[in-house]
Design a protein around this motif. Structure first.
Motif, short mmCIF file in Angstrom:
data_model
loop_
_atom_site.label_atom_id
_atom_site.label_comp_id
_atom_site.label_asym_id
_atom_site.label_seq_id
_atom_site.Cartn_x
_atom_site.Cartn_y
_atom_site.Cartn_z
N ASP A 100 0.87 -1.17 0.00
CA ASP A 100 0.00 0.00 0.00
C ASP A 100 0.90 1.22 0.00
OD1 ASP A 100 -2.41 -1.39 0.19
OD2 ASP A 100 -2.20 -1.59 2.36
N LYS A 130 -7.00 7.05 7.78
CA LYS A 130 -8.20 6.27 7.45
C LYS A 130 -8.65 6.44 6.01
CE LYS A 130 -9.91 6.24 12.19
NZ LYS A 130 -9.40 4.97 12.58
N SER A 132 -8.47 6.32 1.79
CA SER A 132 -8.00 5.34 0.81
C SER A 132 -6.64 5.80 0.29
CB SER A 132 -8.98 5.24 -0.36
OG SER A 132 -8.91 6.40 -1.16
N ASN A 133 -5.92 4.91 -0.35
CA ASN A 133 -4.60 5.25 -0.88
C ASN A 133 -4.68 6.35 -1.93
OD1 ASN A 133 -3.15 3.51 0.73
ND2 ASN A 133 -3.48 1.79 -0.65
N ARG A 134 -5.70 6.31 -2.78
CA ARG A 134 -5.85 7.35 -3.81
C ARG A 134 -6.11 8.70 -3.16
NH1 ARG A 134 -4.30 6.68 -8.91
NH2 ARG A 134 -6.14 7.53 -9.88
N GLN A 135 -6.94 8.72 -2.11
CA GLN A 135 -7.21 9.97 -1.40
C GLN A 135 -5.95 10.50 -0.73
OE1 GLN A 135 -10.47 8.50 1.02
NE2 GLN A 135 -11.95 9.69 -0.17
N LYS A 136 -5.16 9.60 -0.13
CA LYS A 136 -3.90 10.01 0.48
C LYS A 136 -2.96 10.58 -0.57
CE LYS A 136 -3.99 6.65 4.24
NZ LYS A 136 -3.36 5.44 4.79
#
Length: 192
Positions: A100, A130, A132-136
């Motif tokens: 991830d 908390k 998602s990876n795309r949001q991060k």
């Protein structure tokens, strides 16, 4: 080479064979590229190789490369180079690839001076974790690296509006999580 020169002027000079401009671009972007690449790949030596190969390939193909944003082009190119290298080697080991993407924010990022700001930063980091990876990734690119929406959309291979929507949803989600924490703290304070 003056630091005040814009990336596009440096890029044009590099395309015309200016080694000093090319060297300046390398020095300017090496650290940010390394930080971004380390979110994808754990092996620092392999990551350094990817960055160096990227710049060697750029020098060889300088007359062919047209870009709108130098920064976005370099980040996107590095991301492709990392994935290509890993797929060619068929490496799926955690030693090389992070399962991830981990986009972390540290307390130092916020330069917090007072106690109440420290608590808000902790809440922000917990909410960030908390996502998602795309949001991060969109938050990291937009706020930590300071990229424009156009650059973010190019790196993430999404259109401009999707980049804006993804960031909006990420921030809304974080705000909701922080509000819930504040509500719980308020309820707990009433119990005591």
């Amino acid at each position: 080479m003056k630091a005040a020169q814009s990336d596009s002027k440096l890029w044009d000079a590099y395309k015309n064979g200016d080694k000093e401009a090319f060297s300046f671009l390398f020095r300017k972007y090496y650290s940010p590229l390394f930080l971004y690449g380390s979110k994808i790949m754990q092996d620092q030596n392999a990551l350094e190789d990817c960055i160096q190969e990227l710049f060697m390939e750029l020098w060889k193909s300088r007359s062919q490369v047209e870009v709108k944003s130098v920064k976005a082009y370099l980040f996107k190119s590095l991301k492709y180079k990392i994935y290509r290298q890993l797929s060619q080697r068929k490496i799926t080991s955690e030693a090389f690839l992070k399962e991830d993407m981990v986009f972390e924010l540290s307390h130092d990022t916020f330069m917090i001076h007072r106690e109440d700001e420290t608590e808000r930063a902790k809440q922000l980091i917990r909410a960030f974790d908390k996502l998602s990876n795309r949001q991060k990734e969109v938050i990291y690119l937009k706020y930590y690296l300071g990229l424009s929406y156009e650059e973010v959309s190019e790196i993430m291979e999404i259109n401009y509006q999707v980049a804006r929507n993804l960031l909006y949803l990420a921030l809304r989600s974080m705000k909701k999580m922080i509000s819930m924490v504040k509500l719980l703290i308020f309820i707990l304070s009433l119990i005591h």
